[in-house]
Write a protein that holds these residues in place. Structure first.
Motif, PDB file in Angstrom:
ATOM      1  N   ASN A   1     -51.906 -68.800 -56.161  1.00  0.00           N
ATOM      2  CA  ASN A   1     -52.983 -69.020 -56.475  1.00  0.00           C
ATOM      3  C   ASN A   1     -53.867 -68.414 -55.490  1.00  0.00           C
ATOM      4  O   ASN A   1     -54.916 -67.990 -55.857  1.00  0.00           O
ATOM      5  CB  ASN A   1     -53.385 -70.418 -56.533  1.00  0.00           C
ATOM      6  N   ALA A   2     -53.293 -68.693 -54.233  1.00  0.00           N
ATOM      7  CA  ALA A   2     -53.953 -68.253 -52.902  1.00  0.00           C
ATOM      8  C   ALA A   2     -54.274 -66.450 -53.361  1.00  0.00           C
ATOM      9  O   ALA A   2     -55.103 -65.708 -52.406  1.00  0.00           O
ATOM     10  CB  ALA A   2     -53.021 -68.092 -52.179  1.00  0.00           C
ATOM     11  N   VAL A   3     -53.319 -65.505 -54.493  1.00  0.00           N
ATOM     12  CA  VAL A   3     -53.823 -64.133 -54.120  1.00  0.00           C
ATOM     13  C   VAL A   3     -54.973 -64.176 -54.706  1.00  0.00           C
ATOM     14  O   VAL A   3     -55.989 -63.526 -55.503  1.00  0.00           O
ATOM     15  CB  VAL A   3     -52.842 -63.889 -54.854  1.00  0.00           C
ATOM     16  N   THR A   4     -54.853 -65.347 -56.301  1.00  0.00           N
ATOM     17  CA  THR A   4     -56.083 -65.080 -57.390  1.00  0.00           C
ATOM     18  C   THR A   4     -57.045 -65.595 -57.009  1.00  0.00           C
ATOM     19  O   THR A   4     -58.314 -65.147 -57.068  1.00  0.00           O
ATOM     20  CB  THR A   4     -55.500 -65.897 -57.829  1.00  0.00           C
ATOM     21  N   PHE A   5     -57.208 -66.422 -55.551  1.00  0.00           N
ATOM     22  CA  PHE A   5     -58.251 -66.896 -54.455  1.00  0.00           C
ATOM     23  C   PHE A   5     -58.637 -65.822 -54.205  1.00  0.00           C
ATOM     24  O   PHE A   5     -60.184 -65.406 -54.188  1.00  0.00           O
ATOM     25  CB  PHE A   5     -58.075 -67.834 -54.563  1.00  0.00           C
TER      26      PHE A   5
ATOM     27  N   VAL B   1     -62.623 -70.940 -59.322  1.00  0.00           N
ATOM     28  CA  VAL B   1     -62.797 -72.914 -59.320  1.00  0.00           C
ATOM     29  C   VAL B   1     -60.765 -72.933 -60.076  1.00  0.00           C
ATOM     30  O   VAL B   1     -60.419 -74.443 -58.895  1.00  0.00           O
ATOM     31  CB  VAL B   1     -63.476 -73.546 -60.118  1.00  0.00           C
ATOM     32  N   VAL B   2     -60.018 -72.260 -60.771  1.00  0.00           N
ATOM     33  CA  VAL B   2     -59.146 -72.815 -61.065  1.00  0.00           C
ATOM     34  C   VAL B   2     -58.239 -72.918 -60.075  1.00  0.00           C
ATOM     35  O   VAL B   2     -57.049 -73.252 -60.121  1.00  0.00           O
ATOM     36  CB  VAL B   2     -58.802 -71.935 -62.391  1.00  0.00           C
ATOM     37  N   SER B   3     -58.049 -71.360 -60.083  1.00  0.00           N
ATOM     38  CA  SER B   3     -57.069 -70.537 -57.975  1.00  0.00           C
ATOM     39  C   SER B   3     -57.292 -71.853 -57.504  1.00  0.00           C
ATOM     40  O   SER B   3     -56.387 -72.534 -56.531  1.00  0.00           O
ATOM     41  CB  SER B   3     -56.570 -69.561 -57.877  1.00  0.00           C
ATOM     42  N   LEU B   4     -58.266 -72.350 -56.974  1.00  0.00           N
ATOM     43  CA  LEU B   4     -59.049 -73.675 -55.652  1.00  0.00           C
ATOM     44  C   LEU B   4     -57.952 -74.255 -56.331  1.00  0.00           C
ATOM     45  O   LEU B   4     -57.284 -75.154 -55.385  1.00  0.00           O
ATOM     46  CB  LEU B   4     -59.880 -72.872 -55.760  1.00  0.00           C
ATOM     47  N   ALA B   5     -58.582 -74.796 -57.255  1.00  0.00           N
ATOM     48  CA  ALA B   5     -57.739 -76.463 -57.904  1.00  0.00           C
ATOM     49  C   ALA B   5     -55.853 -76.174 -57.948  1.00  0.00           C
ATOM     50  O   ALA B   5     -55.305 -77.262 -57.642  1.00  0.00           O
ATOM     51  CB  ALA B   5     -57.813 -76.427 -59.482  1.00  0.00           C
ATOM     52  N   GLY B   6     -55.340 -75.355 -57.778  1.00  0.00           N
ATOM     53  CA  GLY B   6     -53.630 -74.768 -58.031  1.00  0.00           C
ATOM     54  C   GLY B   6     -53.829 -74.977 -57.104  1.00  0.00           C
ATOM     55  O   GLY B   6     -52.588 -75.530 -56.624  1.00  0.00           O
ATOM     56  N   LEU B   7     -53.960 -73.878 -56.372  1.00  0.00           N
ATOM     57  CA  LEU B   7     -53.383 -73.876 -54.518  1.00  0.00           C
ATOM     58  C   LEU B   7     -53.604 -75.412 -53.531  1.00  0.00           C
ATOM     59  O   LEU B   7     -52.761 -75.457 -53.361  1.00  0.00           O
ATOM     60  CB  LEU B   7     -54.209 -73.272 -54.127  1.00  0.00           C
TER      61      LEU B   7
ATOM     62  N   CYS C   1     -51.103 -79.456 -51.752  1.00  0.00           N
ATOM     63  CA  CYS C   1     -51.412 -80.862 -50.843  1.00  0.00           C
ATOM     64  C   CYS C   1     -50.727 -82.168 -51.718  1.00  0.00           C
ATOM     65  O   CYS C   1     -50.880 -83.015 -52.306  1.00  0.00           O
ATOM     66  CB  CYS C   1     -53.221 -80.936 -50.667  1.00  0.00           C
ATOM     67  N   ARG C   2     -49.930 -81.647 -53.097  1.00  0.00           N
ATOM     68  CA  ARG C   2     -49.327 -82.742 -53.402  1.00  0.00           C
ATOM     69  C   ARG C   2     -51.063 -83.893 -54.443  1.00  0.00           C
ATOM     70  O   ARG C   2     -50.387 -84.694 -54.959  1.00  0.00           O
ATOM     71  CB  ARG C   2     -48.966 -83.939 -53.568  1.00  0.00           C
ATOM     72  N   VAL C   3     -51.957 -82.698 -55.102  1.00  0.00           N
ATOM     73  CA  VAL C   3     -52.782 -83.935 -55.281  1.00  0.00           C
ATOM     74  C   VAL C   3     -52.782 -83.906 -57.411  1.00  0.00           C
ATOM     75  O   VAL C   3     -53.116 -82.789 -58.163  1.00  0.00           O
ATOM     76  CB  VAL C   3     -54.481 -83.235 -55.290  1.00  0.00           C
ATOM     77  N   ASN C   4     -52.387 -84.362 -58.240  1.00  0.00           N
ATOM     78  CA  ASN C   4     -52.115 -84.052 -58.833  1.00  0.00           C
ATOM     79  C   ASN C   4     -53.432 -84.252 -59.724  1.00  0.00           C
ATOM     80  O   ASN C   4     -53.063 -83.293 -60.990  1.00  0.00           O
ATOM     81  CB  ASN C   4     -51.128 -85.791 -59.564  1.00  0.00           C
ATOM     82  N   CYS C   5     -54.578 -84.795 -59.492  1.00  0.00           N
ATOM     83  CA  CYS C   5     -55.335 -84.557 -61.123  1.00  0.00           C
ATOM     84  C   CYS C   5     -56.062 -83.322 -60.543  1.00  0.00           C
ATOM     85  O   CYS C   5     -56.711 -82.950 -61.601  1.00  0.00           O
ATOM     86  CB  CYS C   5     -56.835 -85.416 -60.417  1.00  0.00           C
ATOM     87  N   LEU C   6     -56.011 -82.506 -59.531  1.00  0.00           N
ATOM     88  CA  LEU C   6     -56.251 -81.449 -59.270  1.00  0.00           C
ATOM     89  C   LEU C   6     -55.250 -80.267 -60.431  1.00  0.00           C
ATOM     90  O   LEU C   6     -55.609 -79.026 -60.684  1.00  0.00           O
ATOM     91  CB  LEU C   6     -56.475 -80.662 -58.155  1.00  0.00           C
TER      92      LEU C   6
ATOM     93  N   VAL D   1     -54.542 -77.575 -67.752  1.00  0.00           N
ATOM     94  CA  VAL D   1     -55.490 -77.446 -68.440  1.00  0.00           C
ATOM     95  C   VAL D   1     -56.130 -76.006 -68.538  1.00  0.00           C
ATOM     96  O   VAL D   1     -56.478 -76.084 -70.198  1.00  0.00           O
ATOM     97  CB  VAL D   1     -56.884 -79.021 -68.413  1.00  0.00           C
ATOM     98  N   ALA D   2     -56.683 -75.941 -67.305  1.00  0.00           N
ATOM     99  CA  ALA D   2     -57.353 -74.622 -67.435  1.00  0.00           C
ATOM    100  C   ALA D   2     -57.041 -73.901 -67.870  1.00  0.00           C
ATOM    101  O   ALA D   2     -57.050 -72.984 -68.989  1.00  0.00           O
ATOM    102  CB  ALA D   2     -58.338 -74.719 -66.108  1.00  0.00           C
TER     103      ALA D   2
END
Length: 271
Positions: A14-18, A57-63, A68-73, A79-80
């Motif tokens: 996701n860092a690469v995708t971002f 948006v999606v890559s940032l959420a995945g990263l 950071c172990r944020v489950n909601c993101l 889902v995306a």
């Protein structure tokens, strides 16, 4: 506590995708705001911007979700990704279905092929026969100067007849062979009395801005080009689909790891 392998892998991907989403978004904005940009470029800027925003948006959420172990993101990311898998799968199947009909027609004594709109799928025919759609497509063809290559050629009649023309050049830059017009040079033809029932014979114009852009053969050339390009894209989509399914699976492992860690479960090992 060390990050597990799946979290690290999702973070790296996701860092690469971002980083890739930034130039995509920038390219879309640039296309839409160019002072000398064509209508065609501005037309394509919206989907490019949408793709850039989606990737960002999606890559940032995945990263953030993985590192950071944020489950909601991470849940939003999965889902995306699932929606993306479904969309790519549906498009791939659709692309193969609508491009399974139609092909160029070989003409005796000619190096190029002729194209007939009725040979292609009804869905593609309806898209180009819609006047609103065709006005945009025709504007794009005129702006991109698809016939400029032929206009600059100093071919003899025999050289022109043996040329390997693209579907767009064959359909939009010359009259149909059935019209029996006399070749003069470049994109200029002598309009002789013809017994052909092809309405394109009356539509043809030697005006470089008109040519056969309003012809059925030009619409067929556009559809033939779309068919060729969509088949290539569909093959790429299959490869991409395999890749994102693998990434989705790794993301599911990372999500499972986050839940275990957040609930004070299994702390050791890698997944």
């Amino acid at each position: 506590m060390a990050f597990r392998l799946s979290n690290n892998l999702i973070g790296i991907l996701n860092a690469v995708t971002f980083l890739l989403s930034v130039p995509v978004l920038g390219a879309g904005i640039w296309l839409g705001t160019r002072a000398d940009g064509t209508e065609c470029e501005r037309y394509f800027s919206a989907p490019v911007i949408a793709l850039g925003v989606f990737l960002l948006v999606v890559s940032l959420a995945g990263l953030v979700g993985a590192c950071c172990r944020v489950n909601c993101l991470l849940w939003f990311y999965l889902v995306a990704m699932f929606v993306l898998i479904v969309v790519v799968l549906c498009f791939t199947v659709f692309a193969f279905v609508v491009t399974n009909k139609g092909a160029g027609e070989a003409v005796s004594g000619r190096g190029y092929k002729e194209y007939r709109l009725g040979d292609y799928s009804n869905w593609l025919q309806k898209r180009v026969e819609n006047s609103k759609n065709w006005n945009k497509i025709r504007s794009c063809l005129q702006d991109s100067k698809v016939c400029k290559h032929l206009q600059e050629k100093k071919w003899t009649q025999d050289q022109f007849f043996q040329a390997d023309l693209s579907p767009l050049e064959s359909g939009c830059c010359k009259p149909p062979t059935s019209c029996n017009f006399t070749y003069v040079g470049g994109t200029e033809w002598t309009n002789v009395t013809s017994s052909s029932s092809d309405p394109d014979c009356n539509t043809w114009s030697n005006d470089g801005a008109q040519l056969c852009y309003n012809c059925q053969s030009c619409k067929a050339g556009v559809v033939a080009t779309l068919k060729r390009d969509w088949k290539r894209v569909a093959v790429v989509c299959i490869v991409f689909l395999v890749f994102i399914v693998i990434v989705y699976s790794v993301g599911c492992c990372a999500f499972r790891n986050n839940r275990r860690d957040n609930h004070g479960g299994w702390k050791g090992g890698y997944a």
